[in-house]
Write a protein that holds these residues in place. Structure first.
Motif, PDB file in Angstrom:
ATOM      1  N   PHE A  65       0.855  -1.286   0.102  1.00  0.00           N
ATOM      2  CA  PHE A  65      -0.113  -0.016   0.067  1.00  0.00           C
ATOM      3  C   PHE A  65       0.771   1.394   0.073  1.00  0.00           C
ATOM      4  O   PHE A  65       0.584   2.230  -0.138  1.00  0.00           O
ATOM      5  N   VAL A  66       2.104   1.063   0.028  1.00  0.00           N
ATOM      6  CA  VAL A  66       2.908   2.399   0.208  1.00  0.00           C
ATOM      7  C   VAL A  66       3.124   2.981  -1.276  1.00  0.00           C
ATOM      8  O   VAL A  66       2.866   4.248  -1.157  1.00  0.00           O
ATOM      9  N   PRO A  67       3.145   2.556  -2.167  1.00  0.00           N
ATOM     10  CA  PRO A  67       3.189   2.901  -3.417  1.00  0.00           C
ATOM     11  C   PRO A  67       1.811   3.640  -3.749  1.00  0.00           C
ATOM     12  O   PRO A  67       1.642   4.741  -4.501  1.00  0.00           O
ATOM     13  N   ALA A  68       0.810   2.951  -3.477  1.00  0.00           N
ATOM     14  CA  ALA A  68      -0.515   3.470  -3.777  1.00  0.00           C
ATOM     15  C   ALA A  68      -0.754   4.920  -2.799  1.00  0.00           C
ATOM     16  O   ALA A  68      -1.161   5.858  -3.529  1.00  0.00           O
ATOM     17  N   ALA A  69      -0.222   5.031  -1.648  1.00  0.00           N
ATOM     18  CA  ALA A  69      -0.500   6.181  -0.663  1.00  0.00           C
ATOM     19  C   ALA A  69       0.408   7.145  -1.444  1.00  0.00           C
ATOM     20  O   ALA A  69      -0.190   8.451  -1.381  1.00  0.00           O
ATOM     21  N   VAL A  70       1.452   7.103  -2.110  1.00  0.00           N
ATOM     22  CA  VAL A  70       2.158   7.871  -2.826  1.00  0.00           C
ATOM     23  C   VAL A  70       1.401   8.469  -3.989  1.00  0.00           C
ATOM     24  O   VAL A  70       1.788   9.642  -4.283  1.00  0.00           O
ATOM     25  N   GLY A  71       1.047   7.697  -4.650  1.00  0.00           N
ATOM     26  CA  GLY A  71       0.134   7.954  -5.835  1.00  0.00           C
ATOM     27  C   GLY A  71      -0.946   8.846  -5.477  1.00  0.00           C
ATOM     28  O   GLY A  71      -1.491   9.950  -6.376  1.00  0.00           O
ATOM     29  N   VAL A  72      -1.564   8.714  -4.357  1.00  0.00           N
ATOM     30  CA  VAL A  72      -2.826   9.540  -3.859  1.00  0.00           C
ATOM     31  C   VAL A  72      -2.116  10.799  -3.567  1.00  0.00           C
ATOM     32  O   VAL A  72      -3.032  11.894  -3.854  1.00  0.00           O
ATOM     33  N   VAL A  73      -0.931  11.015  -3.013  1.00  0.00           N
ATOM     34  CA  VAL A  73      -0.550  12.532  -2.667  1.00  0.00           C
ATOM     35  C   VAL A  73      -0.212  13.179  -3.927  1.00  0.00           C
ATOM     36  O   VAL A  73      -0.445  14.265  -4.332  1.00  0.00           O
ATOM     37  N   LEU A  74       0.287  12.390  -4.932  1.00  0.00           N
ATOM     38  CA  LEU A  74       0.414  12.959  -6.329  1.00  0.00           C
ATOM     39  C   LEU A  74      -0.757  13.394  -7.017  1.00  0.00           C
ATOM     40  O   LEU A  74      -0.642  14.418  -7.701  1.00  0.00           O
ATOM     41  N   PHE A  75      -1.792  12.910  -6.808  1.00  0.00           N
ATOM     42  CA  PHE A  75      -2.966  13.115  -7.733  1.00  0.00           C
ATOM     43  C   PHE A  75      -4.070  13.962  -6.619  1.00  0.00           C
ATOM     44  O   PHE A  75      -5.363  14.002  -6.887  1.00  0.00           O
ATOM     45  N   LEU A  76      -3.523  14.599  -5.627  1.00  0.00           N
ATOM     46  CA  LEU A  76      -4.304  15.231  -4.837  1.00  0.00           C
ATOM     47  C   LEU A  76      -5.383  16.240  -5.162  1.00  0.00           C
ATOM     48  O   LEU A  76      -6.580  16.280  -4.854  1.00  0.00           O
ATOM     49  N   PRO A  77      -4.989  17.015  -6.001  1.00  0.00           N
ATOM     50  CA  PRO A  77      -5.635  18.083  -6.730  1.00  0.00           C
ATOM     51  C   PRO A  77      -6.963  17.227  -7.558  1.00  0.00           C
ATOM     52  O   PRO A  77      -8.064  17.930  -7.239  1.00  0.00           O
ATOM     53  N   GLN A  78      -6.785  16.330  -8.114  1.00  0.00           N
ATOM     54  CA  GLN A  78      -7.949  15.713  -9.023  1.00  0.00           C
ATOM     55  C   GLN A  78      -8.664  14.876  -8.000  1.00  0.00           C
ATOM     56  O   GLN A  78      -9.902  14.821  -8.391  1.00  0.00           O
ATOM     57  N   LEU A  79      -8.119  14.459  -6.948  1.00  0.00           N
ATOM     58  CA  LEU A  79      -8.855  13.863  -5.909  1.00  0.00           C
ATOM     59  C   LEU A  79      -9.867  14.796  -5.267  1.00  0.00           C
ATOM     60  O   LEU A  79     -11.029  14.523  -4.825  1.00  0.00           O
ATOM     61  N   GLN A  80      -9.278  15.944  -4.863  1.00  0.00           N
ATOM     62  CA  GLN A  80     -10.272  17.051  -4.379  1.00  0.00           C
ATOM     63  C   GLN A  80     -11.192  17.368  -5.275  1.00  0.00           C
ATOM     64  O   GLN A  80     -12.503  17.661  -4.858  1.00  0.00           O
ATOM     65  N   ALA A  81     -11.011  17.743  -6.511  1.00  0.00           N
ATOM     66  CA  ALA A  81     -12.071  18.083  -7.388  1.00  0.00           C
ATOM     67  C   ALA A  81     -13.190  16.895  -7.707  1.00  0.00           C
ATOM     68  O   ALA A  81     -14.346  17.415  -7.983  1.00  0.00           O
ATOM     69  N   ASN A  82     -12.700  15.813  -7.490  1.00  0.00           N
ATOM     70  CA  ASN A  82     -13.878  14.686  -7.629  1.00  0.00           C
ATOM     71  C   ASN A  82     -14.181  14.015  -6.398  1.00  0.00           C
ATOM     72  O   ASN A  82     -14.649  12.668  -6.333  1.00  0.00           O
ATOM     73  N   ALA A  83     -14.196  14.730  -5.096  1.00  0.00           N
ATOM     74  CA  ALA A  83     -14.189  14.082  -3.806  1.00  0.00           C
ATOM     75  C   ALA A  83     -15.725  13.402  -3.562  1.00  0.00           C
ATOM     76  O   ALA A  83     -15.891  12.421  -3.223  1.00  0.00           O
ATOM     77  N   LEU A  84     -16.778  14.309  -4.277  1.00  0.00           N
ATOM     78  CA  LEU A  84     -18.133  13.673  -3.954  1.00  0.00           C
ATOM     79  C   LEU A  84     -18.196  12.444  -4.696  1.00  0.00           C
ATOM     80  O   LEU A  84     -19.039  11.297  -4.253  1.00  0.00           O
ATOM     81  N   ALA A  85     -17.890  12.508  -5.951  1.00  0.00           N
ATOM     82  CA  ALA A  85     -18.003  11.034  -6.834  1.00  0.00           C
ATOM     83  C   ALA A  85     -17.302   9.949  -6.173  1.00  0.00           C
ATOM     84  O   ALA A  85     -17.706   8.794  -6.211  1.00  0.00           O
ATOM     85  N   ILE A  86     -16.208  10.212  -5.701  1.00  0.00           N
ATOM     86  CA  ILE A  86     -15.321   9.367  -5.191  1.00  0.00           C
ATOM     87  C   ILE A  86     -16.021   8.568  -3.778  1.00  0.00           C
ATOM     88  O   ILE A  86     -15.860   7.566  -3.806  1.00  0.00           O
ATOM     89  N   MET A  87     -16.322   9.599  -3.050  1.00  0.00           N
ATOM     90  CA  MET A  87     -16.880   9.084  -1.655  1.00  0.00           C
ATOM     91  C   MET A  87     -18.113   8.325  -1.928  1.00  0.00           C
ATOM     92  O   MET A  87     -18.555   7.229  -1.287  1.00  0.00           O
ATOM     93  N   SER A  88     -18.955   8.494  -2.970  1.00  0.00           N
ATOM     94  CA  SER A  88     -20.236   7.923  -3.294  1.00  0.00           C
ATOM     95  C   SER A  88     -19.892   6.555  -3.949  1.00  0.00           C
ATOM     96  O   SER A  88     -20.609   5.631  -3.566  1.00  0.00           O
TER      97      SER A  88
END
Length: 115
Positions: A65-88
């Motif tokens: 899960f370490v590389p996946a966590a690093v990837g999440v930090v890399l794409f943080l702006p896209q994750l914030q923009a699509n937070a509602l869709a991701i959470m649902s």
């Protein structure tokens, strides 16, 4: 131990072959895992070598899960923009997983009660 590793690699290779030639939409490791589970069900058990390798792998599963966590930090702006869709999507998948697991447990417990 070598026998267990060979079994795992054999089924992953079979899965890759099936994925390459028959089912290109499914990942090879997933097909290999399904083939391994079917093989173990048909054999009605897991041999000691395979169990030892599986136990060894599961001890270090968290490292994957370490590389996946690093990837999440890399794409943080896209994750914030699509937070509602991701959470649902996450909530929906959790609810479906819990519901389907409950149905499988209910089905298997009825099957055991009849035997």
């Amino acid at each position: 131990m070598i026998s267990g590793l060979v079994q795992i690699l054999l089924f992953q290779s079979l899965g890759e072959l099936v994925s390459k030639f028959l089912l290109p939409t499914l990942p090879g490791p997933v097909i290999g895992l399904v083939l391994l589970v079917v093989w173990l069900v048909l054999r009605k058990g897991i041999n000691a070598e395979l169990a030892m390798v599986a136990d060894g792998f599961s001890q270090y599963l968290g490292l994957l899960f370490v590389p996946a966590a690093v990837g999440v930090v890399l794409f943080l702006p896209q994750l914030q923009a699509n937070a509602l869709a991701i959470m649902s999507a996450l909530m929906g998948s959790v609810i479906l997983t819990i519901g389907s697991s409950a149905l499988v447990v209910r089905f298997l417990s009825r099957k055991d009660a009849h035997e």
